[in-house]
Design a protein around this motif. Sequence first.
Motif, PDB file in Angstrom:
ATOM      1  N   MET A   1     -73.552   6.718  69.161  1.00 54.22           N
ATOM      2  CA  MET A   1     -72.716   7.586  68.852  1.00 54.22           C
ATOM      3  C   MET A   1     -73.165   8.885  68.175  1.00 54.22           C
ATOM      4  N   PRO A   2     -72.602   9.905  68.698  1.00 54.72           N
ATOM      5  CA  PRO A   2     -72.957  11.258  68.352  1.00 54.72           C
ATOM      6  C   PRO A   2     -72.573  11.571  66.883  1.00 54.72           C
ATOM      7  N   ARG A   3     -73.339  12.365  66.130  1.00 51.82           N
ATOM      8  CA  ARG A   3     -72.522  13.116  64.906  1.00 51.82           C
ATOM      9  C   ARG A   3     -71.762  14.149  65.328  1.00 51.82           C
ATOM     10  N   LEU A   4     -70.477  14.282  64.872  1.00 50.55           N
ATOM     11  CA  LEU A   4     -69.481  15.617  65.410  1.00 50.55           C
ATOM     12  C   LEU A   4     -69.463  16.486  64.232  1.00 50.55           C
ATOM     13  N   ASP A   5     -69.947  17.833  64.489  1.00 52.60           N
ATOM     14  CA  ASP A   5     -69.773  18.886  63.697  1.00 52.60           C
ATOM     15  C   ASP A   5     -68.398  19.630  64.507  1.00 52.60           C
ATOM     16  N   CYS A   6     -67.469  19.982  63.682  1.00 48.60           N
ATOM     17  CA  CYS A   6     -66.265  20.728  64.153  1.00 48.60           C
ATOM     18  C   CYS A   6     -65.926  21.976  63.264  1.00 48.60           C
ATOM     19  N   SER A   7     -65.954  23.071  64.204  1.00 52.34           N
ATOM     20  CA  SER A   7     -65.559  24.455  63.410  1.00 52.34           C
ATOM     21  C   SER A   7     -64.166  24.519  63.797  1.00 52.34           C
ATOM     22  N   VAL A   8     -63.273  23.931  64.426  1.00 50.33           N
ATOM     23  CA  VAL A   8     -61.883  23.935  64.789  1.00 50.33           C
ATOM     24  C   VAL A   8     -61.087  23.583  63.721  1.00 50.33           C
ATOM     25  N   ARG A  60     -70.032   9.251  62.468  1.00 51.10           N
ATOM     26  CA  ARG A  60     -70.321   9.142  64.011  1.00 51.10           C
ATOM     27  C   ARG A  60     -69.112   8.777  64.660  1.00 51.10           C
ATOM     28  N   VAL A  61     -69.024   9.296  65.907  1.00 48.04           N
ATOM     29  CA  VAL A  61     -67.473   9.482  66.562  1.00 48.04           C
ATOM     30  C   VAL A  61     -68.050   9.047  68.271  1.00 48.04           C
ATOM     31  N   ASN A  62     -67.267   8.028  68.651  1.00 46.55           N
ATOM     32  CA  ASN A  62     -67.437   7.755  69.991  1.00 46.55           C
ATOM     33  C   ASN A  62     -66.603   9.018  70.847  1.00 46.55           C
ATOM     34  N   ILE A  63     -67.466   9.394  72.067  1.00 44.89           N
ATOM     35  CA  ILE A  63     -67.009  10.575  72.490  1.00 44.89           C
ATOM     36  C   ILE A  63     -66.916  10.557  74.121  1.00 44.89           C
ATOM     37  N   ARG A  64     -65.732  10.143  74.508  1.00 46.62           N
ATOM     38  CA  ARG A  64     -65.551  10.275  75.937  1.00 46.62           C
ATOM     39  C   ARG A  64     -65.730  11.628  76.553  1.00 46.62           C
ATOM     40  N   CYS A  65     -66.405  11.640  77.537  1.00 48.65           N
ATOM     41  CA  CYS A  65     -66.914  12.863  78.056  1.00 48.65           C
ATOM     42  C   CYS A  65     -66.777  12.952  79.590  1.00 48.65           C
TER      43      CYS A  65
END
Length: 104
Positions: A1-8, A60-65
């Motif tokens: 699971m990727p680490r997610l950085d969000c600027s939103v 860490r976040v599961n990301i469906r892409c």
Amino acid sequence: MPRLDCSVVNCRYNQDHGCVRDNISVGGAGASKTSETCCDSFEERRSDTFTNSTQEPSERVNIRCEAKKCVHNDDCSCHADRIDVDGSNACRCEQTVCGTFYCR
């Protein structure tokens, strides 16, 4: 699971540049460049939206892409070590992007 950085920062799930959701969905099935992707899980934070300030962003976040041409996409799942979701003052998911998208 990727680490997610969000600027939103306008997203109801953003807390301290992290995401309080356990999973997100990145759109852009036919994307060839970053601007053709988006965070489909984005929901605009409104003044009448309840926010639980005790929630902690997931490490860490599961990301469906859906961005099938991305080098990090493996069977509709993101396998990057870390992704950036950008779109500082977005009001709609189309105003967000996956900043980590890289076309094969």
